[in-house]
Design a protein around this motif. Sequence first.
Motif, PDB file in Angstrom:
ATOM      1  N   GLU A  93     -83.444 -10.850 -41.557  1.00 43.31           N
ATOM      2  CA  GLU A  93     -82.860 -10.516 -39.968  1.00 43.31           C
ATOM      3  C   GLU A  93     -85.159 -10.740 -39.261  1.00 43.31           C
ATOM      4  OE1 GLU A  93     -82.296  -5.959 -40.406  1.00 43.31           O
ATOM      5  OE2 GLU A  93     -83.839  -6.438 -40.354  1.00 43.31           O
ATOM      6  N   LEU A  94     -84.531 -11.648 -37.719  1.00 46.39           N
ATOM      7  CA  LEU A  94     -86.010 -11.633 -37.049  1.00 46.39           C
ATOM      8  C   LEU A  94     -86.346 -10.639 -36.700  1.00 46.39           C
ATOM      9  CD1 LEU A  94     -86.794 -14.599 -36.795  1.00 46.39           C
ATOM     10  CD2 LEU A  94     -86.008 -14.620 -34.113  1.00 46.39           C
ATOM     11  N   LEU A  95     -87.163 -10.061 -36.946  1.00 38.88           N
ATOM     12  CA  LEU A  95     -89.125  -9.258 -36.445  1.00 38.88           C
ATOM     13  C   LEU A  95     -89.870 -10.354 -36.016  1.00 38.88           C
ATOM     14  CD1 LEU A  95     -88.850  -6.903 -39.697  1.00 38.88           C
ATOM     15  CD2 LEU A  95     -86.822  -6.543 -37.550  1.00 38.88           C
ATOM     16  N   TYR A  96     -89.608  -9.074 -34.489  1.00 37.07           N
ATOM     17  CA  TYR A  96     -91.041  -9.887 -33.567  1.00 37.07           C
ATOM     18  C   TYR A  96     -91.553  -7.696 -32.547  1.00 37.07           C
ATOM     19  CZ  TYR A  96     -88.617  -8.322 -29.294  1.00 37.07           C
ATOM     20  OH  TYR A  96     -87.520  -7.489 -28.019  1.00 37.07           O
ATOM     21  N   LEU A  97     -92.442  -8.638 -32.648  1.00 40.41           N
ATOM     22  CA  LEU A  97     -93.764  -7.879 -32.338  1.00 40.41           C
ATOM     23  C   LEU A  97     -94.526  -8.455 -31.094  1.00 40.41           C
ATOM     24  CD1 LEU A  97     -95.548  -5.359 -32.832  1.00 40.41           C
ATOM     25  CD2 LEU A  97     -97.459  -6.563 -33.149  1.00 40.41           C
ATOM     26  N   PRO A  98     -93.801  -7.828 -29.424  1.00 44.10           N
ATOM     27  CA  PRO A  98     -93.892  -8.879 -28.534  1.00 44.10           C
ATOM     28  C   PRO A  98     -95.690  -8.006 -28.055  1.00 44.10           C
ATOM     29  CG  PRO A  98     -92.177  -7.032 -28.201  1.00 44.10           C
ATOM     30  CD  PRO A  98     -92.566  -6.388 -29.971  1.00 44.10           C
ATOM     31  N   PHE A  99     -96.082  -8.087 -27.284  1.00 45.23           N
ATOM     32  CA  PHE A  99     -97.919  -8.412 -26.546  1.00 45.23           C
ATOM     33  C   PHE A  99     -97.322  -7.542 -25.846  1.00 45.23           C
ATOM     34  CE2 PHE A  99     -99.826 -11.207 -29.597  1.00 45.23           C
ATOM     35  CZ  PHE A  99    -100.104 -10.828 -30.449  1.00 45.23           C
ATOM     36  N   GLU A 100     -96.404  -7.552 -24.584  1.00 41.09           N
ATOM     37  CA  GLU A 100     -95.759  -7.024 -23.865  1.00 41.09           C
ATOM     38  C   GLU A 100     -94.440  -6.558 -23.616  1.00 41.09           C
ATOM     39  OE1 GLU A 100     -97.064  -9.256 -20.455  1.00 41.09           O
ATOM     40  OE2 GLU A 100     -99.650  -9.847 -20.984  1.00 41.09           O
ATOM     41  N   GLY A 101     -94.267  -5.325 -22.485  1.00 43.96           N
ATOM     42  CA  GLY A 101     -93.009  -5.361 -22.522  1.00 43.96           C
ATOM     43  C   GLY A 101     -92.290  -6.102 -22.052  1.00 43.96           C
ATOM     44  N   SER A 139    -104.111 -14.650 -31.501  1.00 43.69           N
ATOM     45  CA  SER A 139    -102.494 -14.215 -31.370  1.00 43.69           C
ATOM     46  C   SER A 139    -102.808 -14.096 -29.549  1.00 43.69           C
ATOM     47  CB  SER A 139    -101.418 -14.532 -31.698  1.00 43.69           C
ATOM     48  OG  SER A 139    -101.088 -14.698 -33.304  1.00 43.69           O
ATOM     49  N   LYS A 140    -103.538 -13.180 -29.417  1.00 42.74           N
ATOM     50  CA  LYS A 140    -103.388 -12.597 -28.331  1.00 42.74           C
ATOM     51  C   LYS A 140    -104.463 -13.398 -27.841  1.00 42.74           C
ATOM     52  CE  LYS A 140    -101.830  -7.912 -28.575  1.00 42.74           C
ATOM     53  NZ  LYS A 140    -102.688  -6.323 -28.315  1.00 42.74           N
ATOM     54  N   GLU A 141    -105.630 -14.157 -28.120  1.00 41.46           N
ATOM     55  CA  GLU A 141    -106.456 -14.723 -27.804  1.00 41.46           C
ATOM     56  C   GLU A 141    -106.001 -15.794 -26.989  1.00 41.46           C
ATOM     57  OE1 GLU A 141    -110.391 -16.875 -30.291  1.00 41.46           O
ATOM     58  OE2 GLU A 141    -110.443 -14.416 -29.656  1.00 41.46           O
ATOM     59  N   LYS A 142    -104.963 -16.429 -28.576  1.00 42.68           N
ATOM     60  CA  LYS A 142    -104.371 -17.893 -27.816  1.00 42.68           C
ATOM     61  C   LYS A 142    -103.233 -18.066 -26.982  1.00 42.68           C
ATOM     62  CE  LYS A 142    -105.863 -19.577 -32.361  1.00 42.68           C
ATOM     63  NZ  LYS A 142    -105.605 -20.137 -33.792  1.00 42.68           N
ATOM     64  N   GLY A 143    -103.224 -16.103 -25.972  1.00 40.77           N
ATOM     65  CA  GLY A 143    -102.447 -16.571 -25.394  1.00 40.77           C
ATOM     66  C   GLY A 143    -101.082 -16.119 -25.356  1.00 40.77           C
ATOM     67  N   LYS A 144    -100.537 -16.045 -26.473  1.00 36.54           N
ATOM     68  CA  LYS A 144     -99.230 -15.978 -27.644  1.00 36.54           C
ATOM     69  C   LYS A 144     -98.310 -14.791 -26.987  1.00 36.54           C
ATOM     70  CE  LYS A 144     -99.337 -19.586 -29.165  1.00 36.54           C
ATOM     71  NZ  LYS A 144     -98.800 -20.670 -28.876  1.00 36.54           N
ATOM     72  N   LYS A 145     -97.365 -14.742 -26.560  1.00 35.99           N
ATOM     73  CA  LYS A 145     -96.216 -13.514 -26.665  1.00 35.99           C
ATOM     74  C   LYS A 145     -95.890 -12.658 -27.340  1.00 35.99           C
ATOM     75  CE  LYS A 145     -93.843 -16.211 -23.265  1.00 35.99           C
ATOM     76  NZ  LYS A 145     -92.400 -16.942 -23.475  1.00 35.99           N
ATOM     77  N   GLU A 168     -85.761 -19.789 -31.965  1.00 33.18           N
ATOM     78  CA  GLU A 168     -85.790 -20.073 -30.296  1.00 33.18           C
ATOM     79  C   GLU A 168     -87.326 -19.168 -30.283  1.00 33.18           C
ATOM     80  OE1 GLU A 168     -84.965 -22.333 -28.859  1.00 33.18           O
ATOM     81  OE2 GLU A 168     -83.161 -22.902 -29.819  1.00 33.18           O
ATOM     82  N   ALA A 169     -87.925 -19.253 -30.306  1.00 33.09           N
ATOM     83  CA  ALA A 169     -89.132 -18.337 -30.151  1.00 33.09           C
ATOM     84  C   ALA A 169     -90.436 -18.540 -28.929  1.00 33.09           C
ATOM     85  CB  ALA A 169     -89.607 -17.813 -31.217  1.00 33.09           C
ATOM     86  N   ASP A 170     -90.084 -19.543 -27.904  1.00 39.02           N
ATOM     87  CA  ASP A 170     -91.206 -20.421 -27.689  1.00 39.02           C
ATOM     88  C   ASP A 170     -92.136 -19.330 -27.068  1.00 39.02           C
ATOM     89  OD1 ASP A 170     -90.155 -22.554 -27.960  1.00 39.02           O
ATOM     90  OD2 ASP A 170     -89.589 -22.771 -26.037  1.00 39.02           O
ATOM     91  N   GLY A 171     -93.805 -19.460 -27.257  1.00 39.14           N
ATOM     92  CA  GLY A 171     -94.166 -18.465 -26.382  1.00 39.14           C
ATOM     93  C   GLY A 171     -95.023 -17.593 -27.904  1.00 39.14           C
ATOM     94  N   TYR A 172     -94.684 -17.506 -29.223  1.00 38.87           N
ATOM     95  CA  TYR A 172     -94.908 -16.851 -30.269  1.00 38.87           C
ATOM     96  C   TYR A 172     -95.432 -17.415 -30.902  1.00 38.87           C
ATOM     97  CZ  TYR A 172     -91.683 -13.164 -28.179  1.00 38.87           C
ATOM     98  OH  TYR A 172     -91.242 -11.499 -27.556  1.00 38.87           O
ATOM     99  N   MET A 173     -96.200 -16.629 -32.484  1.00 38.42           N
ATOM    100  CA  MET A 173     -96.627 -17.098 -33.326  1.00 38.42           C
ATOM    101  C   MET A 173     -96.142 -16.741 -34.247  1.00 38.42           C
ATOM    102  SD  MET A 173     -99.425 -18.628 -33.502  1.00 38.42           S
ATOM    103  CE  MET A 173    -101.048 -18.953 -32.997  1.00 38.42           C
ATOM    104  N   TYR A 174     -95.464 -17.505 -35.315  1.00 41.53           N
ATOM    105  CA  TYR A 174     -94.318 -17.519 -36.267  1.00 41.53           C
ATOM    106  C   TYR A 174     -95.434 -17.316 -37.894  1.00 41.53           C
ATOM    107  CZ  TYR A 174     -90.847 -18.128 -39.680  1.00 41.53           C
ATOM    108  OH  TYR A 174     -89.900 -18.213 -40.181  1.00 41.53           O
TER     109      TYR A 174
END
Length: 258
Positions: free
Chosen positions: A151-159, A109-115, A76-82
């Motif tokens: 492990e599911l690791l993520y890099l959020p672009f915003e806090g 991914s940032k250019e495409k508006g991803k989280k 479940e990762a709506d708005g993210y790029m996998y």
Amino acid sequence: MELTHCNIKIITLTKDNLEKEHICCAISNNKDCQVASKKQWLSKRFADGLVFKKCDVRGKCFIEYIPAEKAWSPIEADGYMYINCLWVSGQFKGQGNAGLLLDECIRDSKEKGKKGLVALSSKKKLPFLSDPKFLRYKGFVLADTAEPSYELLYLPFEGNAPKPGFKDHVKTPKISEQGFVLYYTNQCPFTAKYVPLIEKEAKQKGVEFKSIHIETAEQAQNAPAPFTTYSLFYKGEFLTNEILSEKKFEKILFLLNK
């Protein structure tokens, strides 16, 4: 599409250049079953927003990613790029190529508006999974875990970006069927070669073996294990995500029969 960074050319695969470009992870010609299956899989995913970027070399030096809503993974990762795969090996390691490809993925991914970005990894480096040490070095943090060591690791672009997670049913991978049961996709070219070899080996040895070919994102998102490219079960229990050769499969049979 081609970009050049520090004299390194990065090529983005498209339907127009797919047939002529080398796809890195299976060094052979287009008639090879591995290359053919991978390119066919890729061609069907471009419409879902899949991106495959590679350094202009003949070797494993590429990144592949897709909007998480279309990912072939039970998350479940709506708005993210996998990130499906980030692979730099051999003579191309130690030159900053992995960082270069990841930076290009972040920019795109940032250019495409991803989280943010999300990737499947493990507590320690395992075959065919993203290197946790590298991802953490690049700022990825833990989002969720699943047995035995995923492990599911993520890099959020915003806090304030929401935390991704595994779907509940894969946090403890189990199935009801007995014998060997293999779930696999053609996301990795090696399955086209090695799955039939394992099927043949099991048949020759009279071993109960069933393979389930995942052919849609919906099937993958409801698969019983986090790594849908290749997940082998035995007597209902998850066994391995490593794409096995005949010798490695024989070793597993030997150990189970001791």
